[in-house]
Design a protein around this motif. Structure first.
Motif, PDB file in Angstrom:
ATOM      1  N   TRP A  99       0.830  -1.201   0.000  1.00  0.00           N
ATOM      2  CA  TRP A  99       0.000   0.000   0.000  1.00  0.00           C
ATOM      3  C   TRP A  99       0.871   1.260   0.000  1.00  0.00           C
ATOM      4  CZ3 TRP A  99      -4.814   1.541  -0.846  1.00  0.00           C
ATOM      5  CH2 TRP A  99      -5.222   2.792  -0.360  1.00  0.00           C
ATOM      6  N   HIS A 124       1.429   4.478  -6.002  1.00  0.00           N
ATOM      7  CA  HIS A 124       1.351   5.904  -6.311  1.00  0.00           C
ATOM      8  C   HIS A 124       0.044   6.468  -5.757  1.00  0.00           C
ATOM      9  CE1 HIS A 124       4.787   6.091  -9.176  1.00  0.00           C
ATOM     10  NE2 HIS A 124       4.511   4.801  -9.330  1.00  0.00           N
ATOM     11  N   ASN A 125      -0.005   7.776  -5.616  1.00  0.00           N
ATOM     12  CA  ASN A 125      -1.193   8.409  -5.034  1.00  0.00           C
ATOM     13  C   ASN A 125      -2.460   8.102  -5.832  1.00  0.00           C
ATOM     14  OD1 ASN A 125       0.205   9.572  -2.893  1.00  0.00           O
ATOM     15  ND2 ASN A 125       0.696  11.424  -4.057  1.00  0.00           N
ATOM     16  N   TYR A 126      -2.349   8.136  -7.180  1.00  0.00           N
ATOM     17  CA  TYR A 126      -3.543   7.886  -7.994  1.00  0.00           C
ATOM     18  C   TYR A 126      -3.987   6.433  -7.881  1.00  0.00           C
ATOM     19  CZ  TYR A 126      -1.061   5.383 -11.735  1.00  0.00           C
ATOM     20  OH  TYR A 126      -0.355   4.460 -12.456  1.00  0.00           O
ATOM     21  N   ARG A 186      -3.651   4.570  -5.075  1.00  0.00           N
ATOM     22  CA  ARG A 186      -4.366   4.489  -3.794  1.00  0.00           C
ATOM     23  C   ARG A 186      -5.764   5.074  -3.922  1.00  0.00           C
ATOM     24  NH1 ARG A 186       0.280   6.929   0.296  1.00  0.00           N
ATOM     25  NH2 ARG A 186       1.978   5.507  -0.309  1.00  0.00           N
ATOM     26  N   GLN A 187      -5.855   6.164  -4.687  1.00  0.00           N
ATOM     27  CA  GLN A 187      -7.152   6.809  -4.860  1.00  0.00           C
ATOM     28  C   GLN A 187      -8.133   5.890  -5.578  1.00  0.00           C
ATOM     29  OE1 GLN A 187      -8.028   9.841  -3.516  1.00  0.00           O
ATOM     30  NE2 GLN A 187     -10.068   9.133  -4.107  1.00  0.00           N
TER      31      GLN A 187
END
Length: 386
Positions: free
Chosen positions: A218, A222-224, A226-227
């Protein structure tokens, strides 16, 4: 049953006729190493895919024409690959794997950017392609070639070697970043290991190890990415942002009802509310315009292709052929399951196209190349008298 044939005990070498009788004469299709049933089903799928693509692309005939040309090239490649014997694939598997890894390394340094990711290699004026696509075949071929030399079921040290073979390209693909393709490559190779007769004890150990590594995985996303996972859990948390894709796709599918709105009559797709409607979300266009009936017929077609593929794989007479053939057709099933799952909201969006329906050239060539290998393995088996 095809699955029971696929999982029966493996043999190292081809089975010989019990009475050393004369093998029966080959049919025309066997001489050209083609399974007419499988090819017919694939042609029906590709033709229906072009019909849906015309609507999904905004009625652009040039897009349909380009996809048709890619299908023809892929079909020719499939026919050519089917002429090679399985021993050729066994011999060249290490070379294909090494070339693929080197191209993935080249992507890291010289790759072409597109949509925020560095996934393509470009030969100016010739071709632009994704090396990660070829690894969907090269990695399971390499794992099967290694296990073909090992005692089965595989021992722990063999599994560790397989994990290294799988891990190197998967990590390189994930850093592009391309999480969807990396998971598909890993799945194709893991299926080979499972078909080799992995014990339930080792499977349970691997599952526990993966579960314990989830927090670290986790953090590495990358941030996207996780989003996307968070949006999957609650799409309405950001309806105009990250949740837009899944909300529009489920709306399109639901609005189609039982019979659909009619070809070229979809509102979500034709008015461009639905994103990526000609690639990852093309089945939402199909659901809106052809309804539940159209989606069920399409899924039935996929079911027939997978069933035929399992039957062909189950008829394999040696370890390498059984592992490779089983991996090819089960991975094809995973493609369909993941795409339908993410578009309908039961899986996170990972960017997996619908096989032979979504717009795309490299993926079509890879898929049909895999079917060429599958038919080669079946047609080159030793034929027993009727």
């Amino acid at each position: 049953m095809p699955w029971q044939q696929l999982t029966r005990p493996l043999r190292r070498y081809p089975v010989r006729p019990p009475d050393s009788g004369i093998a029966r004469r080959k049919s025309f299709w066997e001489k050209i190493h083609i399974d007419p049933v499988l090819v017919g089903l694939l042609l029906v799928l590709m033709t229906s895919g072009l019909v849906v693509l015309y609507s999904a692309s905004g009625q652009r005939i040039d897009v349909v024409y380009a996809q048709g040309i890619r299908f023809i090239v892929a079909l020719v490649g499939m026919l050519v690959i089917a002429q090679f014997s399985p021993t050729t694939f066994l011999r060249w598997a290490p070379a294909a794997y090494l070339v693929g890894v080197m191209m993935l390394l080249a992507v890291e340094f010289f790759g072409d950017m597109g949509m925020g990711a560095q996934r393509w290699l470009v030969i100016p004026g010739v071709i632009r392609f994704q090396p990660s696509e070829m690894m969907k075949l090269a990695v399971p071929l390499m794992v099967a070639a290694y296990l073909n030399r090992c005692q089965l079921p595989p021992r722990l040290r063999d599994i560790v070697v397989c994990a290294i073979i799988i891990g190197i390209p998967v990590v390189l693909i994930a850093t592009q970043p391309d999480l969807g393709t990396s998971l598909l490559v890993a799945s194709a190779a893991v299926i080979v290991v499972l078909l080799a007769g992995l014990s339930w004890r080792l499977i349970a150990f691997a599952a526990a190890l993966l579960a314990s590594a989830l927090p670290f995985l986790w953090m590495s996303l990358h941030n996207y990415q996780r989003q996307r996972v968070l949006t999957f859990l609650n799409p309405d948390s950001d309806p105009l942002g990250a949740g837009w894709n899944i909300i529009q796709s489920t709306t399109a599918i639901g609005s189609g009802g039982v019979w659909g709105k009619g070809w070229l009559q979809g509102t979500q797709s034709q008015l461009e509310f639905l994103p990526e409607r000609h690639t990852d979300f093309i089945i939402a266009v199909l659901g809106e315009e052809f309804g539940l009936v159209g989606m069920l017929l399409t899924l039935m077609l996929y079911f027939l292709i997978v069933s035929r593929g399992l039957w062909l794989a189950g008829a394999s007479q040696d370890t390498f052929g059984r592992l490779v053939a089983g991996s090819i057709i089960l991975t094809f099933f995973i493609y369909v399951f993941v795409n339908v799952g993410m578009v309908s909201g039961i899986l996170p969006v990972v960017g997996v196209p619908l096989p032979l329906v979504s717009y795309g050239g490299t993926s079509s060539v890879t898929l049909l190349a895999g079917f060429g290998i599958l038919m080669s393995i079946h047609s080159h088996r030793r034929l027993l008298p009727r």
